[in-house]
Design a protein around this motif. Sequence first.
Motif, mmCIF file in Angstrom:
data_model
loop_
_atom_site.group_PDB
_atom_site.id
_atom_site.type_symbol
_atom_site.label_atom_id
_atom_site.label_comp_id
_atom_site.label_asym_id
_atom_site.label_seq_id
_atom_site.Cartn_x
_atom_site.Cartn_y
_atom_site.Cartn_z
ATOM 1 N N THR A 73 0.830 -1.202 0.000
ATOM 2 C CA THR A 73 0.000 0.000 0.000
ATOM 3 C C THR A 73 0.865 1.252 0.000
ATOM 4 O OG1 THR A 73 -1.774 -1.148 1.187
ATOM 5 C CG2 THR A 73 -1.786 1.261 1.248
ATOM 6 N N ILE A 74 1.882 1.264 0.841
ATOM 7 C CA ILE A 74 2.770 2.424 0.906
ATOM 8 C C ILE A 74 3.487 2.623 -0.428
ATOM 9 C CG2 ILE A 74 4.817 3.379 2.029
ATOM 10 C CD1 ILE A 74 3.952 1.917 4.565
ATOM 11 N N ALA A 113 1.670 16.551 -0.415
ATOM 12 C CA ALA A 113 2.390 15.479 0.278
ATOM 13 C C ALA A 113 1.666 15.061 1.553
ATOM 14 C CB ALA A 113 3.813 15.932 0.598
ATOM 15 N N TRP A 114 1.128 16.027 2.297
ATOM 16 C CA TRP A 114 0.440 15.688 3.540
ATOM 17 C C TRP A 114 -0.897 15.003 3.280
ATOM 18 C CZ3 TRP A 114 0.687 15.288 8.719
ATOM 19 C CH2 TRP A 114 1.899 15.602 9.312
ATOM 20 N N LEU A 115 -1.600 15.384 2.249
ATOM 21 C CA LEU A 115 -2.838 14.679 1.924
ATOM 22 C C LEU A 115 -2.541 13.278 1.405
ATOM 23 C CD1 LEU A 115 -5.213 17.343 0.354
ATOM 24 C CD2 LEU A 115 -5.195 16.385 2.650
ATOM 25 N N LEU A 116 -1.415 13.109 0.723
ATOM 26 C CA LEU A 116 -1.007 11.762 0.313
ATOM 27 C C LEU A 116 -0.702 10.913 1.538
ATOM 28 C CD1 LEU A 116 -0.154 9.658 -1.790
ATOM 29 C CD2 LEU A 116 2.113 10.732 -1.825
ATOM 30 N N PHE A 117 -0.045 11.495 2.535
ATOM 31 C CA PHE A 117 0.225 10.787 3.777
ATOM 32 C C PHE A 117 -1.076 10.332 4.442
ATOM 33 C CE2 PHE A 117 0.596 11.180 8.442
ATOM 34 C CZ PHE A 117 1.506 10.162 8.692
ATOM 35 N N ALA A 118 -2.072 11.223 4.473
ATOM 36 C CA ALA A 118 -3.366 10.860 5.055
ATOM 37 C C ALA A 118 -4.049 9.768 4.246
ATOM 38 C CB ALA A 118 -4.263 12.101 5.129
ATOM 39 N N LEU A 119 -3.942 9.830 2.927
ATOM 40 C CA LEU A 119 -4.547 8.799 2.071
ATOM 41 C C LEU A 119 -3.910 7.441 2.317
ATOM 42 C CD1 LEU A 119 -6.426 8.063 -0.319
ATOM 43 C CD2 LEU A 119 -4.528 8.668 -1.851
ATOM 44 N N ILE A 120 -2.588 7.406 2.441
ATOM 45 C CA ILE A 120 -1.894 6.138 2.700
ATOM 46 C C ILE A 120 -2.318 5.566 4.044
ATOM 47 C CG2 ILE A 120 0.369 5.115 3.147
ATOM 48 C CD1 ILE A 120 1.534 7.033 1.109
ATOM 49 N N ALA A 121 -2.416 6.428 5.063
ATOM 50 C CA ALA A 121 -2.813 5.963 6.392
ATOM 51 C C ALA A 121 -4.225 5.386 6.370
ATOM 52 C CB ALA A 121 -2.715 7.107 7.398
ATOM 53 N N VAL A 122 -5.145 6.037 5.669
ATOM 54 C CA VAL A 122 -6.536 5.556 5.621
ATOM 55 C C VAL A 122 -6.627 4.235 4.871
ATOM 56 C CG1 VAL A 122 -8.827 6.057 4.700
ATOM 57 C CG2 VAL A 122 -7.546 7.841 5.882
ATOM 58 N N VAL A 123 -6.000 4.146 3.707
ATOM 59 C CA VAL A 123 -6.073 2.914 2.919
ATOM 60 C C VAL A 123 -5.396 1.763 3.651
ATOM 61 C CG1 VAL A 123 -5.384 1.832 0.742
ATOM 62 C CG2 VAL A 123 -6.225 4.180 0.751
ATOM 63 N N ALA A 124 -4.264 2.013 4.291
ATOM 64 C CA ALA A 124 -3.586 0.957 5.046
ATOM 65 C C ALA A 124 -4.442 0.484 6.214
ATOM 66 C CB ALA A 124 -2.232 1.450 5.540
ATOM 67 N N ALA A 125 -5.097 1.410 6.909
ATOM 68 C CA ALA A 125 -5.958 1.024 8.038
ATOM 69 C C ALA A 125 -7.147 0.189 7.559
ATOM 70 C CB ALA A 125 -6.440 2.269 8.770
ATOM 71 N N VAL A 126 -7.744 0.573 6.440
ATOM 72 C CA VAL A 126 -8.871 -0.206 5.902
ATOM 73 C C VAL A 126 -8.418 -1.608 5.512
ATOM 74 C CG1 VAL A 126 -10.501 -0.349 3.979
ATOM 75 C CG2 VAL A 126 -10.156 1.817 5.155
ATOM 76 N N ASN A 127 -7.257 -1.707 4.883
ATOM 77 C CA ASN A 127 -6.747 -3.025 4.497
ATOM 78 C C ASN A 127 -6.486 -3.909 5.711
ATOM 79 O OD1 ASN A 127 -6.808 -2.551 1.738
ATOM 80 N ND2 ASN A 127 -4.747 -1.675 1.708
ATOM 81 N N VAL A 128 -5.919 -3.328 6.769
ATOM 82 C CA VAL A 128 -5.651 -4.116 7.973
ATOM 83 C C VAL A 128 -6.949 -4.600 8.603
ATOM 84 C CG1 VAL A 128 -4.743 -3.997 10.319
ATOM 85 C CG2 VAL A 128 -3.430 -3.023 8.429
ATOM 86 N N LEU A 129 -7.968 -3.744 8.667
ATOM 87 C CA LEU A 129 -9.250 -4.143 9.247
ATOM 88 C C LEU A 129 -9.905 -5.261 8.439
ATOM 89 C CD1 LEU A 129 -10.728 -0.651 10.241
ATOM 90 C CD2 LEU A 129 -9.749 -2.393 11.748
ATOM 91 N N LEU A 130 -9.780 -5.192 7.116
ATOM 92 C CA LEU A 130 -10.361 -6.244 6.285
ATOM 93 C C LEU A 130 -9.605 -7.560 6.432
ATOM 94 C CD1 LEU A 130 -11.134 -4.258 3.003
ATOM 95 C CD2 LEU A 130 -12.745 -5.000 4.766
ATOM 96 N N LEU A 131 -8.276 -7.482 6.517
ATOM 97 C CA LEU A 131 -7.478 -8.702 6.609
ATOM 98 C C LEU A 131 -7.609 -9.370 7.966
ATOM 99 C CD1 LEU A 131 -4.258 -7.581 4.746
ATOM 100 C CD2 LEU A 131 -5.914 -9.277 3.983
ATOM 101 N N ARG A 132 -7.934 -8.623 8.989
ATOM 102 C CA ARG A 132 -8.099 -9.231 10.309
ATOM 103 C C ARG A 132 -9.319 -10.144 10.377
ATOM 104 N NH1 ARG A 132 -6.511 -4.639 14.876
ATOM 105 N NH2 ARG A 132 -4.241 -4.769 14.549
ATOM 106 N N ARG A 133 -10.168 -10.063 9.378
ATOM 107 C CA ARG A 133 -11.327 -10.946 9.345
ATOM 108 C C ARG A 133 -10.981 -12.341 8.842
ATOM 109 N NH1 ARG A 133 -16.242 -8.581 10.009
ATOM 110 N NH2 ARG A 133 -16.279 -6.294 10.152
ATOM 111 N N LEU A 134 -9.730 -12.513 8.398
ATOM 112 C CA LEU A 134 -9.317 -13.857 8.005
ATOM 113 C C LEU A 134 -9.432 -14.792 9.206
ATOM 114 C CD1 LEU A 134 -6.160 -13.190 5.822
ATOM 115 C CD2 LEU A 134 -8.357 -14.012 5.039
#
Length: 342
Positions: free
Chosen positions: A245-246, A298-319
């Motif tokens: 994601t990063i 750059a700062w909005l890109l940082f926020a976008l990466i943080a949001v997408v990474a958090a969503v991916n982690v929450l989805l993967l924890r359902r495994l």
Amino acid sequence: MTVQLDPHPPVAPAPRTGRRPPGMRFSRLDTKYSPYLFIAPFFVLFGVFGAYPLIYTFWVSLHDWDLLGSSHPFVGLENYSRLLADADFWHAVVNTLGIFVISTVPQLLAALWLANLLNRQLRARTTFRMAVLIPNITSTAAVAIVFGVLFGREFGMVNWLLDLVGIDAIEWKSNRFASWVAISAMVDWRWTGYNALIFLAAMQAIPRDLYEAAAIDGANRVRQFWSITVPLLKPTIIFTVIISTIGGLQLFTEPRLFHSGTNPIRGGPLRESQTVTMYMFENAFAPHYNFGYGSAVAWLLFALIAVVAAVNVLLLRRLGDAKPPRKDAKSKEDAKSKGWAR
């Protein structure tokens, strides 16, 4: 009567002064504080080259910071409000997310399959494991040149193969979705082997007893893979998803070199594949030199990466957690009822 004196009379203990010997005090201090000294270099380097630039970039984003000017007036959140209303910025965000989805999902699935294949008893498997890293160590510029030729409009091999099956030639560099596919193919070719080796290292740490028990209960290899391997790889999958994601949301080199002949920093004549990092570079440096606006990007890109990474982690924890079969399964019917049998 003769009294015999003890040749070794007991010695009275020395009175306690309340002070520890210097050697003992040093040993205690060494045990207590030496770990912090060992990890201090990382935090010092991170503070100088990581935290400070991050904070300073935010400070710059609050100014009208022209690199060619001498004064930098404070404008507050004006750069951010202007950026949120910028159509070109949202166009770059859509391009970034589109390339990220098309490249990351097939990449991780292919890496998982390749790692499972390399984990078996194959001939010359060490050679194959080394070979999957060759794309990753290849120069990005060389890869972009080769893929630019492969996806050429007139003489590209991809269009030639499509022509053999009756499909018209595709404008890979001027069509928006086609350029996403071409750049994603380049990214997948470079990073699939790298992720495969990470998965392979995690697979080799899984106890073989689990697979043997599953085989006794009648589970085939596909069932073993989805019921044992994937759940036990959950931490590794989360790690690869985060780093993918990063890297995927910071994509810069591949799309820029892919459009090396037609407005490279804009990702094509009509910004067909301009990513957020390319848009940031365009505003912060040539031709605009607006460092304050680029820092806001750059700062909005940082926020976008943080949001997408958090969503991916929450989805993967359902495994689901691994539920290996018991070795004392009573019968084949019992194994079938648990879903382990063929």
